[in-house]
Design a protein around this motif. Structure first.
Motif, PDB file in Angstrom:
ATOM      1  N   ARG A  44      -9.269 -18.429   4.853  1.00 39.37           N
ATOM      2  CA  ARG A  44      -9.826 -17.101   4.574  1.00 39.37           C
ATOM      3  C   ARG A  44      -8.722 -16.066   4.673  1.00 39.37           C
ATOM      4  NH1 ARG A  44     -15.614 -16.676   5.723  1.00 39.37           N
ATOM      5  NH2 ARG A  44     -15.326 -14.953   4.300  1.00 39.37           N
ATOM      6  N   PHE A  45      -8.938 -14.919   4.044  1.00 36.50           N
ATOM      7  CA  PHE A  45      -7.962 -13.832   4.053  1.00 36.50           C
ATOM      8  C   PHE A  45      -8.643 -12.562   4.532  1.00 36.50           C
ATOM      9  CE2 PHE A  45      -6.659 -16.900   0.911  1.00 36.50           C
ATOM     10  CZ  PHE A  45      -5.326 -17.080   1.201  1.00 36.50           C
ATOM     11  N   LEU A  46      -8.000 -11.861   5.471  1.00 35.80           N
ATOM     12  CA  LEU A  46      -8.505 -10.604   5.994  1.00 35.80           C
ATOM     13  C   LEU A  46      -7.695  -9.473   5.378  1.00 35.80           C
ATOM     14  CD1 LEU A  46      -8.601 -11.748   9.715  1.00 35.80           C
ATOM     15  CD2 LEU A  46     -10.501 -11.753   8.092  1.00 35.80           C
ATOM     16  N   PRO A  47      -8.270  -8.728   4.429  1.00 34.05           N
ATOM     17  CA  PRO A  47      -7.509  -7.676   3.743  1.00 34.05           C
ATOM     18  C   PRO A  47      -7.059  -6.568   4.690  1.00 34.05           C
ATOM     19  CG  PRO A  47      -9.745  -7.880   2.833  1.00 34.05           C
ATOM     20  CD  PRO A  47      -9.641  -8.813   3.992  1.00 34.05           C
ATOM     21  N   LEU A  48      -5.857  -6.059   4.450  1.00 35.65           N
ATOM     22  CA  LEU A  48      -5.313  -4.951   5.227  1.00 35.65           C
ATOM     23  C   LEU A  48      -5.411  -3.684   4.379  1.00 35.65           C
ATOM     24  CD1 LEU A  48      -2.170  -6.788   6.596  1.00 35.65           C
ATOM     25  CD2 LEU A  48      -4.250  -6.220   7.855  1.00 35.65           C
ATOM     26  N   GLU A  49      -5.988  -2.647   4.954  1.00 37.24           N
ATOM     27  CA  GLU A  49      -6.150  -1.385   4.243  1.00 37.24           C
ATOM     28  C   GLU A  49      -4.804  -0.760   3.931  1.00 37.24           C
ATOM     29  OE1 GLU A  49      -8.960   0.128   3.070  1.00 37.24           O
ATOM     30  OE2 GLU A  49      -9.928  -1.756   3.639  1.00 37.24           O
ATOM     31  N   ASN A  50      -4.706  -0.166   2.746  1.00 33.26           N
ATOM     32  CA  ASN A  50      -3.490   0.517   2.345  1.00 33.26           C
ATOM     33  C   ASN A  50      -3.816   1.479   1.219  1.00 33.26           C
ATOM     34  OD1 ASN A  50      -0.791   1.038   1.158  1.00 33.26           O
ATOM     35  ND2 ASN A  50      -0.198  -0.449   2.704  1.00 33.26           N
ATOM     36  N   SER A  51      -3.239   2.654   1.251  1.00 37.76           N
ATOM     37  CA  SER A  51      -3.497   3.666   0.223  1.00 37.76           C
ATOM     38  C   SER A  51      -2.720   3.403  -1.065  1.00 37.76           C
ATOM     39  CB  SER A  51      -3.150   5.057   0.759  1.00 37.76           C
ATOM     40  OG  SER A  51      -1.757   5.153   1.005  1.00 37.76           O
ATOM     41  N   GLN A  52      -1.745   2.526  -1.017  1.00 41.04           N
ATOM     42  CA  GLN A  52      -0.894   2.239  -2.177  1.00 41.04           C
ATOM     43  C   GLN A  52      -1.401   0.972  -2.872  1.00 41.04           C
ATOM     44  OE1 GLN A  52       1.780   4.607  -2.673  1.00 41.04           O
ATOM     45  NE2 GLN A  52       0.429   5.487  -1.134  1.00 41.04           N
ATOM     46  N   LYS A  53      -2.047   1.137  -4.019  1.00 36.60           N
ATOM     47  CA  LYS A  53      -2.682   0.001  -4.693  1.00 36.60           C
ATOM     48  C   LYS A  53      -1.922  -0.492  -5.921  1.00 36.60           C
ATOM     49  CE  LYS A  53      -6.453   0.456  -2.138  1.00 36.60           C
ATOM     50  NZ  LYS A  53      -6.403  -0.119  -0.847  1.00 36.60           N
ATOM     51  N   TRP A  54      -1.157   0.381  -6.569  1.00 32.61           N
ATOM     52  CA  TRP A  54      -0.503   0.056  -7.834  1.00 32.61           C
ATOM     53  C   TRP A  54       1.006   0.126  -7.681  1.00 32.61           C
ATOM     54  CZ3 TRP A  54      -3.457  -2.061 -11.423  1.00 32.61           C
ATOM     55  CH2 TRP A  54      -4.836  -1.839 -11.337  1.00 32.61           C
ATOM     56  N   TYR A  55       1.687  -0.964  -8.049  1.00 29.73           N
ATOM     57  CA  TYR A  55       3.127  -1.057  -7.839  1.00 29.73           C
ATOM     58  C   TYR A  55       3.902  -0.013  -8.634  1.00 29.73           C
ATOM     59  CZ  TYR A  55       7.719  -3.009  -7.044  1.00 29.73           C
ATOM     60  OH  TYR A  55       9.023  -3.165  -6.674  1.00 29.73           O
ATOM     61  N   ASP A  56       3.473   0.295  -9.840  1.00 30.92           N
ATOM     62  CA  ASP A  56       4.231   1.257 -10.650  1.00 30.92           C
ATOM     63  C   ASP A  56       4.070   2.695 -10.166  1.00 30.92           C
ATOM     64  OD1 ASP A  56       1.602   1.416 -11.526  1.00 30.92           O
ATOM     65  OD2 ASP A  56       2.134   1.582 -13.645  1.00 30.92           O
ATOM     66  N   LYS A  57       3.150   2.933  -9.229  1.00 26.49           N
ATOM     67  CA  LYS A  57       2.947   4.274  -8.663  1.00 26.49           C
ATOM     68  C   LYS A  57       3.198   4.305  -7.154  1.00 26.49           C
ATOM     69  CE  LYS A  57      -0.532   5.319 -12.098  1.00 26.49           C
ATOM     70  NZ  LYS A  57      -1.930   5.587 -12.364  1.00 26.49           N
ATOM     71  N   VAL A  58       3.739   3.225  -6.627  1.00 29.99           N
ATOM     72  CA  VAL A  58       3.843   3.070  -5.177  1.00 29.99           C
ATOM     73  C   VAL A  58       4.862   4.020  -4.553  1.00 29.99           C
ATOM     74  CG1 VAL A  58       5.619   1.261  -5.189  1.00 29.99           C
ATOM     75  CG2 VAL A  58       3.980   1.338  -3.332  1.00 29.99           C
ATOM     76  N   ASP A  59       4.493   4.542  -3.392  1.00 30.60           N
ATOM     77  CA  ASP A  59       5.449   5.155  -2.476  1.00 30.60           C
ATOM     78  C   ASP A  59       5.707   4.055  -1.448  1.00 30.60           C
ATOM     79  OD1 ASP A  59       6.683   6.300  -0.269  1.00 30.60           O
ATOM     80  OD2 ASP A  59       5.571   8.166  -0.416  1.00 30.60           O
ATOM     81  N   MET A  60       6.776   3.324  -1.607  1.00 29.62           N
ATOM     82  CA  MET A  60       7.023   2.134  -0.795  1.00 29.62           C
ATOM     83  C   MET A  60       7.137   2.467   0.682  1.00 29.62           C
ATOM     84  SD  MET A  60       6.924  -1.051  -0.986  1.00 29.62           S
ATOM     85  CE  MET A  60       7.451  -2.019  -2.357  1.00 29.62           C
ATOM     86  N   ASN A  61       7.666   3.634   1.021  1.00 25.68           N
ATOM     87  CA  ASN A  61       7.744   4.014   2.439  1.00 25.68           C
ATOM     88  C   ASN A  61       6.354   4.133   3.046  1.00 25.68           C
ATOM     89  OD1 ASN A  61      10.567   4.079   2.552  1.00 25.68           O
ATOM     90  ND2 ASN A  61      10.610   6.162   1.753  1.00 25.68           N
ATOM     91  N   THR A  62       5.420   4.709   2.310  1.00 27.51           N
ATOM     92  CA  THR A  62       4.039   4.815   2.782  1.00 27.51           C
ATOM     93  C   THR A  62       3.413   3.437   2.901  1.00 27.51           C
ATOM     94  OG1 THR A  62       3.788   7.003   1.801  1.00 27.51           O
ATOM     95  CG2 THR A  62       1.761   5.796   2.273  1.00 27.51           C
ATOM     96  N   PHE A  63       3.622   2.598   1.897  1.00 30.98           N
ATOM     97  CA  PHE A  63       3.086   1.241   1.925  1.00 30.98           C
ATOM     98  C   PHE A  63       3.570   0.484   3.161  1.00 30.98           C
ATOM     99  CE2 PHE A  63       3.701  -3.276   0.994  1.00 30.98           C
ATOM    100  CZ  PHE A  63       2.394  -3.660   0.730  1.00 30.98           C
ATOM    101  N   LEU A  64       4.857   0.532   3.432  1.00 33.11           N
ATOM    102  CA  LEU A  64       5.434  -0.196   4.560  1.00 33.11           C
ATOM    103  C   LEU A  64       4.955   0.361   5.895  1.00 33.11           C
ATOM    104  CD1 LEU A  64       9.027  -0.556   3.115  1.00 33.11           C
ATOM    105  CD2 LEU A  64       7.329  -2.391   3.363  1.00 33.11           C
TER     106      LEU A  64
END
Length: 113
Positions: free
Chosen positions: A71-91
């Motif tokens: 099973r997989f437990l999803p982790l919440e994150n505001s960054q959903k799309w790679y082409d629009k990602v703010d990688m610092n926020t994602f990390l």
């Protein structure tokens, strides 16, 4: 998405994860990588010597989950799309989600708190 293939994107993500988490992350494994009929891949890794994590990328959408058996437990994150990602926020959000689930004594023992 500037015609990047799955290998290029997965390498970018692994490099950013490694740079940000340094010794808190290891054992990267890429699987299910394809560019046909669309770009998708899966990266598995270990965080904080505590959780097995999977990052799924599918047609530009991406996110992480904790692996719990089959099973997989999803982790919440505001960054959903790679082409629009703010990688610092994602990390930062990934780090917060993981640390919430690890006992403080464990984080303190390794100097991560």
């Amino acid at each position: 998405m500037q015609n990047k293939n799955s290998e290029t994107i997965s390498d970018e993500i692994i490099n950013r994860l490694g740079d940000y988490f340094q010794k808190k992350i290891d054992d990267f494994m890429i699987s299910e990588m394809t560019d046909t009929p669309y770009t998708m891949f899966r990266i598995e890794f270990v965080m904080y010597k505590y959780f097995n994590i999977v990052l799924n990328y599918d047609r530009g959408r991406f996110g992480c989950s904790i692996i719990n058996g089959n099973r997989f437990l999803p982790l919440e994150n505001s960054q959903k799309w790679y082409d629009k990602v703010d990688m610092n926020t994602f990390l930062k959000e990934l780090e917060e989600q993981i640390k919430l689930r690890i006992p403080d004594k464990y984080l303190e023992f390794y100097g991560w708190k």
